[in-house]
Every structure is written in structure tokens, then in C-alpha cells.
Write an enzyme that holds these catalytic residues in place. Sequence first.
Site, PDB file in Angstrom:
ATOM      1  N   CYS B  86      -2.197   6.192  -1.515  1.00  0.00           N
ATOM      2  CA  CYS B  86      -0.894   6.442  -2.119  1.00  0.00           C
ATOM      3  C   CYS B  86       0.047   7.084  -1.101  1.00  0.00           C
ATOM      4  O   CYS B  86       0.409   6.448  -0.125  1.00  0.00           O
ATOM      5  CB  CYS B  86      -1.067   7.280  -3.389  1.00  0.00           C
ATOM      6  SG  CYS B  86       0.347   7.194  -4.492  1.00  0.00           S
ATOM      7  N   HIS B 196      -5.554   4.460  -6.663  1.00  0.00           N
ATOM      8  CA  HIS B 196      -6.324   5.705  -6.535  1.00  0.00           C
ATOM      9  C   HIS B 196      -7.788   5.495  -6.902  1.00  0.00           C
ATOM     10  O   HIS B 196      -8.203   5.823  -8.027  1.00  0.00           O
ATOM     11  CB  HIS B 196      -5.728   6.774  -7.458  1.00  0.00           C
ATOM     12  CG  HIS B 196      -4.418   7.304  -7.001  1.00  0.00           C
ATOM     13  ND1 HIS B 196      -4.302   8.281  -6.038  1.00  0.00           N
ATOM     14  CD2 HIS B 196      -3.151   6.977  -7.358  1.00  0.00           C
ATOM     15  CE1 HIS B 196      -3.022   8.546  -5.830  1.00  0.00           C
ATOM     16  NE2 HIS B 196      -2.298   7.769  -6.613  1.00  0.00           N
ATOM     17  N   GLU B 198     -10.205   7.260  -6.122  1.00  0.00           N
ATOM     18  CA  GLU B 198     -10.835   8.574  -6.367  1.00  0.00           C
ATOM     19  C   GLU B 198     -10.693   9.012  -7.819  1.00  0.00           C
ATOM     20  O   GLU B 198     -11.340   9.961  -8.256  1.00  0.00           O
ATOM     21  CB  GLU B 198     -10.260   9.635  -5.417  1.00  0.00           C
ATOM     22  CG  GLU B 198      -8.884  10.186  -5.771  1.00  0.00           C
ATOM     23  CD  GLU B 198      -7.718   9.294  -5.323  1.00  0.00           C
ATOM     24  OE1 GLU B 198      -7.967   8.118  -5.007  1.00  0.00           O
ATOM     25  OE2 GLU B 198      -6.573   9.783  -5.332  1.00  0.00           O
TER      26      GLU B 198
END
Lengths: 80, 222
Positions: B86, B196, B198
Amino acid sequence: MKARVTVTLKNGVLDPQGQAIEGSLKSLGFSGVGAVRQGKVFDLALEGSDEAAARAALTNMCEKLLANTVIENYAIEISN
Amino acid sequence: MKSAVIVFPGLNRDRDMIAALTKISGTAPQVVWHQDADLPDVDLVVIPGGFSYGDYLRCGAIAARSPIMDKLRERAAQGVKVLGVCNGFQILIEAGLLPGALMRNKSLKFVCREVKLEVVNAATDFTRGYKEGQIIRCPVAHHDGNYFADADTIARLEGNGQVAFRYAEGTNPNGSINDIAGIFNEQKNVLGLMPHPENLIESAHGGSDGRALFSGLLGQAA
């Protein structure tokens, strides 16, 4: 010395913000607006009086930080 | 595998990234503040997401000019793996570690939702936990993820297997060219992506499709 740096999007790079501004102008009743491209203006106060040196430094600033030369052009104006 | 996370003022996904790396590798990453003089001796350096320097000037532009980025450039040239997610992707692009530019989303809206990603190149350290052509779920949250590059650069990226992920099944949230969601550098040791992974690593997240990126990278079975 003072300098004004104008950063604009290169031709062919999509400018959705410019398009939105264009649509808003039209909705306000401003006719005859063909296309809007938006950009940024930087006003810098410079020390010294060597215009050539200032222009070289400003070019360096544009290349290194003020403009993203992948998508943007820049123009430099210097005044006393 | 030893990892480090670089933190700039204004990032807000750093703790998510640290948690993901810690949970999947079993070892907490070293956290590097942007003013630190050097990077620790690690195999992977991650720049997480957020809004470094308030997105002033251009997203990632100010962070990309931090002295720590010169160190990162040196490490990347030595083959250390670098991941930017990002805002981290935006910073890597502004720093010249990846080609192109990330522009305002075509819709002009901040987009926070789940998308589908196609794994385009699974033959890299980052993507070996996936299969080529696999479609995975992944969250996105950004305002400036509209990947742009000139036609020559796009052709080079596509030809060299440098496109890592593409938005799939009509879920492109930002208007990026060729639905590009993430790219590698030429050597494939630097990856930047807008989504994302994660944030999708365990059942509490509602899925774990992002886990294989880290487990593959960290040399563990997914």
C-alpha cells in the site's frame, strides 16, 4: 529572488480530478469548457541573485522531488 | 528468516505487519525508525501501509527521500528482499525501486473492501506459496492505487514476469492499467502491492489467503 514552479500532468495521463472539476464547472452552468487538467504550483523564496544558478538548482529540485517525472511535467519561472 | 519493518511518521499498518510477520515466522521483526542510521542485517525489509507524511506532495514522496531509503536501495541491490504494501508500494515507486507511478483512483474515492487477486507469477520467493493463476481474496484500502506506466514499461513488466498480482473477476478497485495490483523489480527481490495480505492471515480475519505470501517468503509450509 522568487520562483514559481508549476507541475502539470503529462499529456495522455488520465486526470480523474481534472475530469471531476470539469463536470462540476459544467453543472454550475459554465459553458464552453472543453477540458480541465489540474496541477500544482510551488512558490519559493530564494537566496542570492544568480538566476542561472537558481534555475539549475530549481531544475534539480523538480527532478528530485517537486515533480514525478514519470507522470508530470514542470515549468520554472524566476522573478526578482 | 530475519526481517525488519521500516516505520515512517504517518504509517498506521505497521502493527498489523509486525503481527503478521511475528505470527508466521515465529520471530518478531526488528522495527527501524526512519531516522535510524542503518538497517539491521536481515533477509527481508518491509515497508507497511498508511499515510506517511500525510500523503503531502504525492503519496510516498517525502518518505522516499529519507536517508534510510539510500540504505534500503543498497540492500536491495545486494539481493535483500524488500516488500512494500500500500503506502509502502507508493514509497518504493517514489524511491525508484520499482517503475511507474500510483495515481489517484479512477473513481476519486477511497476504496476499502475485499478484492480478488490473480497470482500472475508464482515462480518467485514472494509468491511460491501460491500457484500460477490462483485466485485469492485480499483486502484493499487506498485512495491512490491506480498503477500507471508508459506503454514500453508495461510491455517490459508483462514480458519479464514482473507483474505479481492482477485484480481478478472485475474487482479492479482503482482503474490500474492491465488490472495491475502488484509488481516486482527486474531481479524479483523487490515486490510492491496495493492490497493488504497481512490483513488476511488467520480465521479471525475471515480468511487466510494472505498467509502464503509470508509463509512462502519466510521459507515455511503454508
